[in-house]
Design a protein around this motif. Structure first.
Motif, PDB file in Angstrom:
ATOM      1  N   VAL A 133       0.798  -1.234   0.130  1.00 39.21           N
ATOM      2  CA  VAL A 133       0.106  -0.011  -0.031  1.00 39.21           C
ATOM      3  C   VAL A 133       0.878   1.104   0.020  1.00 39.21           C
ATOM      4  O   VAL A 133       0.511   2.527  -0.253  1.00 39.21           O
ATOM      5  CB  VAL A 133      -0.970   0.024   1.188  1.00 39.21           C
ATOM      6  CG1 VAL A 133      -0.333   0.513   2.611  1.00 39.21           C
ATOM      7  CG2 VAL A 133      -2.183   0.756   1.030  1.00 39.21           C
ATOM      8  N   GLY A 134       2.083   1.160   0.387  1.00 41.70           N
ATOM      9  CA  GLY A 134       3.076   2.171   0.166  1.00 41.70           C
ATOM     10  C   GLY A 134       3.032   3.086   1.352  1.00 41.70           C
ATOM     11  O   GLY A 134       3.513   4.303   1.036  1.00 41.70           O
ATOM     12  N   ALA A 203      -3.667   6.207   3.156  1.00 41.77           N
ATOM     13  CA  ALA A 203      -3.703   4.868   2.396  1.00 41.77           C
ATOM     14  C   ALA A 203      -4.663   4.063   3.308  1.00 41.77           C
ATOM     15  O   ALA A 203      -5.027   4.487   4.342  1.00 41.77           O
ATOM     16  CB  ALA A 203      -2.319   4.256   2.300  1.00 41.77           C
ATOM     17  N   ALA A 204      -5.202   2.707   2.541  1.00 34.68           N
ATOM     18  CA  ALA A 204      -6.143   2.258   3.278  1.00 34.68           C
ATOM     19  C   ALA A 204      -6.127   0.719   2.932  1.00 34.68           C
ATOM     20  O   ALA A 204      -5.707   0.302   1.661  1.00 34.68           O
ATOM     21  CB  ALA A 204      -7.684   2.528   2.969  1.00 34.68           C
ATOM     22  N   LEU A 205      -6.418  -0.066   3.955  1.00 32.52           N
ATOM     23  CA  LEU A 205      -6.516  -1.526   3.807  1.00 32.52           C
ATOM     24  C   LEU A 205      -7.782  -1.949   4.248  1.00 32.52           C
ATOM     25  O   LEU A 205      -8.434  -1.734   5.104  1.00 32.52           O
ATOM     26  CB  LEU A 205      -5.552  -2.302   4.780  1.00 32.52           C
ATOM     27  CG  LEU A 205      -4.057  -1.957   4.720  1.00 32.52           C
ATOM     28  CD1 LEU A 205      -3.080  -2.469   5.691  1.00 32.52           C
ATOM     29  CD2 LEU A 205      -3.391  -2.382   3.143  1.00 32.52           C
ATOM     30  N   ASP A 206      -8.336  -2.978   3.148  1.00 35.92           N
ATOM     31  CA  ASP A 206      -9.363  -3.676   3.446  1.00 35.92           C
ATOM     32  C   ASP A 206      -9.124  -5.027   4.015  1.00 35.92           C
ATOM     33  O   ASP A 206      -8.808  -5.879   2.936  1.00 35.92           O
ATOM     34  CB  ASP A 206     -10.462  -3.682   2.089  1.00 35.92           C
ATOM     35  CG  ASP A 206     -11.502  -4.625   2.285  1.00 35.92           C
ATOM     36  OD1 ASP A 206     -12.127  -4.696   3.365  1.00 35.92           O
ATOM     37  OD2 ASP A 206     -11.787  -5.307   1.383  1.00 35.92           O
ATOM     38  N   GLU A 215     -15.489   3.273  -0.791  1.00 35.09           N
ATOM     39  CA  GLU A 215     -15.471   4.156   0.292  1.00 35.09           C
ATOM     40  C   GLU A 215     -14.036   4.609   0.739  1.00 35.09           C
ATOM     41  O   GLU A 215     -13.511   5.645   0.796  1.00 35.09           O
ATOM     42  CB  GLU A 215     -16.401   3.946   1.531  1.00 35.09           C
ATOM     43  CG  GLU A 215     -17.868   4.139   1.274  1.00 35.09           C
ATOM     44  CD  GLU A 215     -18.331   2.723   0.527  1.00 35.09           C
ATOM     45  OE1 GLU A 215     -17.632   1.612   0.322  1.00 35.09           O
ATOM     46  OE2 GLU A 215     -19.575   2.715   0.452  1.00 35.09           O
ATOM     47  N   LEU A 216     -13.296   3.313   0.709  1.00 37.41           N
ATOM     48  CA  LEU A 216     -11.681   3.373   0.863  1.00 37.41           C
ATOM     49  C   LEU A 216     -11.017   4.419  -0.010  1.00 37.41           C
ATOM     50  O   LEU A 216     -10.211   5.230  -0.079  1.00 37.41           O
ATOM     51  CB  LEU A 216     -11.287   2.087   0.917  1.00 37.41           C
ATOM     52  CG  LEU A 216     -11.571   1.210   2.082  1.00 37.41           C
ATOM     53  CD1 LEU A 216     -11.158  -0.046   2.433  1.00 37.41           C
ATOM     54  CD2 LEU A 216     -11.510   1.987   3.616  1.00 37.41           C
ATOM     55  N   VAL A 217     -11.476   4.253  -1.444  1.00 40.87           N
ATOM     56  CA  VAL A 217     -11.023   4.789  -2.422  1.00 40.87           C
ATOM     57  C   VAL A 217     -11.241   6.201  -2.426  1.00 40.87           C
ATOM     58  O   VAL A 217     -10.528   7.218  -2.733  1.00 40.87           O
ATOM     59  CB  VAL A 217     -11.480   4.313  -3.895  1.00 40.87           C
ATOM     60  CG1 VAL A 217     -11.035   5.077  -5.000  1.00 40.87           C
ATOM     61  CG2 VAL A 217     -10.844   2.749  -4.175  1.00 40.87           C
ATOM     62  N   GLU A 218     -12.457   6.515  -2.074  1.00 39.37           N
ATOM     63  CA  GLU A 218     -13.190   7.891  -1.950  1.00 39.37           C
ATOM     64  C   GLU A 218     -12.336   8.585  -0.809  1.00 39.37           C
ATOM     65  O   GLU A 218     -11.984   9.994  -0.867  1.00 39.37           O
ATOM     66  CB  GLU A 218     -14.646   7.775  -1.524  1.00 39.37           C
ATOM     67  CG  GLU A 218     -15.159   9.225  -0.978  1.00 39.37           C
ATOM     68  CD  GLU A 218     -16.635   9.093  -0.716  1.00 39.37           C
ATOM     69  OE1 GLU A 218     -17.120   9.879   0.184  1.00 39.37           O
ATOM     70  OE2 GLU A 218     -17.213   8.146  -1.032  1.00 39.37           O
ATOM     71  N   LEU A 219     -12.016   7.931   0.292  1.00 38.41           N
ATOM     72  CA  LEU A 219     -11.206   8.577   1.583  1.00 38.41           C
ATOM     73  C   LEU A 219      -9.857   8.755   1.209  1.00 38.41           C
ATOM     74  O   LEU A 219      -9.236   9.895   1.494  1.00 38.41           O
ATOM     75  CB  LEU A 219     -11.505   7.532   2.787  1.00 38.41           C
ATOM     76  CG  LEU A 219     -12.656   7.518   3.487  1.00 38.41           C
ATOM     77  CD1 LEU A 219     -12.901   6.335   4.335  1.00 38.41           C
ATOM     78  CD2 LEU A 219     -12.848   9.055   4.276  1.00 38.41           C
ATOM     79  N   ALA A 223      -7.155   4.848  -5.871  1.00 38.60           N
ATOM     80  CA  ALA A 223      -7.330   3.556  -5.888  1.00 38.60           C
ATOM     81  C   ALA A 223      -6.072   2.883  -5.562  1.00 38.60           C
ATOM     82  O   ALA A 223      -5.931   1.738  -4.921  1.00 38.60           O
ATOM     83  CB  ALA A 223      -7.998   3.032  -7.081  1.00 38.60           C
ATOM     84  N   ASP A 224      -4.923   3.463  -6.155  1.00 31.85           N
ATOM     85  CA  ASP A 224      -3.456   2.786  -5.926  1.00 31.85           C
ATOM     86  C   ASP A 224      -3.238   3.013  -4.457  1.00 31.85           C
ATOM     87  O   ASP A 224      -2.381   2.459  -4.092  1.00 31.85           O
ATOM     88  CB  ASP A 224      -2.514   3.615  -6.672  1.00 31.85           C
ATOM     89  CG  ASP A 224      -2.688   3.384  -8.474  1.00 31.85           C
ATOM     90  OD1 ASP A 224      -3.295   2.429  -8.677  1.00 31.85           O
ATOM     91  OD2 ASP A 224      -2.080   4.304  -8.972  1.00 31.85           O
ATOM     92  N   SER A 225      -3.699   3.694  -3.741  1.00 30.69           N
ATOM     93  CA  SER A 225      -3.621   3.750  -2.148  1.00 30.69           C
ATOM     94  C   SER A 225      -4.269   2.762  -1.444  1.00 30.69           C
ATOM     95  O   SER A 225      -4.532   3.165  -0.312  1.00 30.69           O
ATOM     96  CB  SER A 225      -3.249   5.192  -1.614  1.00 30.69           C
ATOM     97  OG  SER A 225      -2.852   6.005  -2.460  1.00 30.69           O
ATOM     98  N   VAL A 226      -5.168   2.106  -2.073  1.00 30.86           N
ATOM     99  CA  VAL A 226      -5.908   0.887  -1.319  1.00 30.86           C
ATOM    100  C   VAL A 226      -5.484  -0.485  -1.613  1.00 30.86           C
ATOM    101  O   VAL A 226      -5.304  -0.749  -3.103  1.00 30.86           O
ATOM    102  CB  VAL A 226      -7.392   1.211  -1.502  1.00 30.86           C
ATOM    103  CG1 VAL A 226      -8.219   0.324  -0.922  1.00 30.86           C
ATOM    104  CG2 VAL A 226      -7.653   2.832  -1.156  1.00 30.86           C
ATOM    105  N   VAL A 227      -5.402  -1.452  -0.844  1.00 28.49           N
ATOM    106  CA  VAL A 227      -5.143  -2.786  -0.971  1.00 28.49           C
ATOM    107  C   VAL A 227      -6.136  -3.744  -0.064  1.00 28.49           C
ATOM    108  O   VAL A 227      -6.356  -3.433   0.839  1.00 28.49           O
ATOM    109  CB  VAL A 227      -3.684  -3.169  -0.440  1.00 28.49           C
ATOM    110  CG1 VAL A 227      -3.394  -4.676  -0.381  1.00 28.49           C
ATOM    111  CG2 VAL A 227      -2.673  -2.437  -1.520  1.00 28.49           C
ATOM    112  N   SER A 228      -6.614  -4.639  -0.748  1.00 29.17           N
ATOM    113  CA  SER A 228      -7.652  -5.749  -0.096  1.00 29.17           C
ATOM    114  C   SER A 228      -7.020  -6.935  -0.151  1.00 29.17           C
ATOM    115  O   SER A 228      -6.432  -7.361  -0.962  1.00 29.17           O
ATOM    116  CB  SER A 228      -8.789  -5.437  -0.906  1.00 29.17           C
ATOM    117  OG  SER A 228      -9.784  -6.324  -0.343  1.00 29.17           O
ATOM    118  N   ILE A 229      -7.370  -7.880   1.055  1.00 28.41           N
ATOM    119  CA  ILE A 229      -6.949  -8.989   1.064  1.00 28.41           C
ATOM    120  C   ILE A 229      -8.252  -9.896   1.035  1.00 28.41           C
ATOM    121  O   ILE A 229      -8.274 -11.060   1.204  1.00 28.41           O
ATOM    122  CB  ILE A 229      -5.986  -9.502   2.227  1.00 28.41           C
ATOM    123  CG1 ILE A 229      -6.862  -9.099   3.472  1.00 28.41           C
ATOM    124  CG2 ILE A 229      -4.795  -8.580   2.225  1.00 28.41           C
ATOM    125  CD1 ILE A 229      -6.174  -9.716   4.560  1.00 28.41           C
ATOM    126  N   ALA A 230      -9.641  -9.234   1.079  1.00 32.15           N
ATOM    127  CA  ALA A 230     -10.681  -9.942   1.306  1.00 32.15           C
ATOM    128  C   ALA A 230     -11.733  -9.693   0.325  1.00 32.15           C
ATOM    129  O   ALA A 230     -12.640 -10.687   0.316  1.00 32.15           O
ATOM    130  CB  ALA A 230     -11.272  -9.365   2.755  1.00 32.15           C
TER     131      ALA A 230
END
Length: 297
Positions: A133-134, A203-206, A215-219, A223-230
Motif C-alpha cells: 500500500v506504500g 492509504a487504506a487496507l480492506d 469508500e476507501l478509494v473515496e477517503l 485507488a492505488d493507495s488501497v489494498v484488499s485481502i478479502a
C-alpha cells in the motif's frame, strides 16, 4: 495419525476427522509434531474452492497452513534446526497430529504453542500489505476490519514504523484497537464521516471484505493507495487484491524480532480441538475476531 480432511468443496460440513498416513519431509523440509495450528480465512476459502488459482487443491485434501510444534524429523539438506526444537512456521495440512513445514523459525522465549501458531501467515500478510500500500512513516493508514489477526499485526507493525493508524471494528473491540495504538471508530452507518473527523487518510487496507472498497478509494482519493485481502471484487474499483504470499522465512524472522522487542503480540481469542475444525471455520467466516483462533492438538 489423525488429521482434518475434505473430499469435496463445500461448507464446513465437508470437513472430516480421519486416520491418515504420517507425512514425511522432503529435501529442505522438516516434520513437526503439531501442538497448535492457526485458523486463517484462507483455510475456508480453500475448502470452498474460492482460490484455486493461488492454492491448487488435489482432493481429498488436508486443511491448514500454519503450525507450531516440536521438530521430530529433518529433511535432506536442512541445517540449523534439530529434532526437539520448538518451531512455528508454514506448511500444509497442519490441522493434524504431524505436519511438514517448508518455512519455520524457532519460537521466541515465552511464547506458547497456541500463540505461536497464530503468527506465520498473519505476519507475512500484514508485512506484505503494508509494503504494497506504500504507506510511509508520518502518514495515516486506515485499516478496515482492524481487530482480527492481520489487523492486530498491521496496527503494531505500523506503530513500530511511525505510521499513524485509524482502525474500524465493532463496538466491542474499540478499546482493543486503542490498546494497539490506533485511533478507533466503529463501522456501520456513518462510518465514512466518523473516519473523516479523525483526520485525512493517505492509504487504506480492506481486511474484512465487507463491501467498503469504494469508500476507501473515496477517503484516500486514489485507488492505488488501497489494498484488499478479502474482497475479490476489489479490482473492479482499480484496487489491488493481494493474494500472493511473499517470503515466509523473512516474515518469520521479522516476527521473531518484533516479538523479542515487545512490539508485537497477537492474543488467541479461542481454541478448538481437531474435532471442532468445522466450528472454527464457521466462527472465522463470521468475523468479529479479536486476535486469533487456533486448533490445538
Amino acid at each position: 495419525m489423525r488429521k482434518v480432511s475434505f473430499a469435496e468443496f463445500g461448507g464446513p460440513d465437508v470437513l472430516q476427522l480421519v486416520d491418515a498416513e504420517e507425512p514425511r519431509p522432503g529435501p529442505g523440509e522438516i516434520r513437526v509434531a503439531v501442538r497448535a495450528a492457526g485458523v486463517n480465512p484462507v483455510d475456508w476459502r480453500i475448502r470452498e474452492g474460492q482460490v484455486l488459482g493461488a492454492h491448487p487443491v488435489e482432493l481429498p485434501s488436508g486443511v491448514g497452513i500454519d503450525a507450531a510444534g516440536v521438530v521430530d524429523e529433518v529433511g535432506e539438506g536442512v541445517t540449523g534446526v534439530e529434532v526437539g526444537d520448538r518451531v512455528f512456521g508454514e506448511g500444509s495440512s497442519t490441522y493434524a497430529e504431524f505436519a511438514v513445514l517448508g518455512a519455520w523459525a524457532r519460537m521466541p522465549e515465552g511464547l506458547s504453542f497456541e500463540e505461536a501458531a497464530g503468527y506465520p501467515s498473519v505476519v507475512e500478510t500484514a508485512l506484505r500489505v503494508v509494503r504494497e500500500v506504500g504507506v510511509r512513516p508520518g502518514q495515516t493508514l486506515l485499516v478496515s476490519g482492524a481487530s482480527g489477526g492481520v489487523g492486530s499485526a498491521v496496527l503494531q507493525i505500523a506503530r513500530d514504523r511511525g505510521i499513524r493508524v485509524i482502525g474500524t471494528a465493532g463496538a466491542a473491540n474499540q478499546e482493543y484497537l486503542r490498546e494497539l495504538g490506533a485511533l478507533a471508530t466503529t463501522y456501520g452507518d456513518g462510518w465514512v464521516e466518523r473516519v473523516r473527523r479523525l483526520g485525512p487518510v493517505d492509504a487504506a487496507l480492506d481486511l474484512a471484505g465487507s463491501g467498503v472498497v469504494r469508500e476507501l478509494v473515496e477517503l484516500t482519493g486514489n485507488a492505488d493507495s488501497v489494498v484488499s485481502i478479502a474482497d475479490l471484487g476489489a479490482p473492479e474499483f482499480g484496487v489491488r487484491f493481494s493474494g500472493v504470499a511473499g517470503s515466509m522465512p523473512a516474515a518469520l524472522a521479522e516476527a521473531v524480532d518484533l516479538i523479542a522487542r515487545g512490539r508485537l503480540h497477537i492474543p488467541v481469542e479461542k481454541s478448538y480441538s481437531l474435532a471442532e475444525a468445522a466450528a472454527a471455520h464457521v466462527d472465522s467466516r463470521a468475523g468479529h475476531t479479536r486476535g486469533r483462533r487456533v486448533v490445538v492438538i
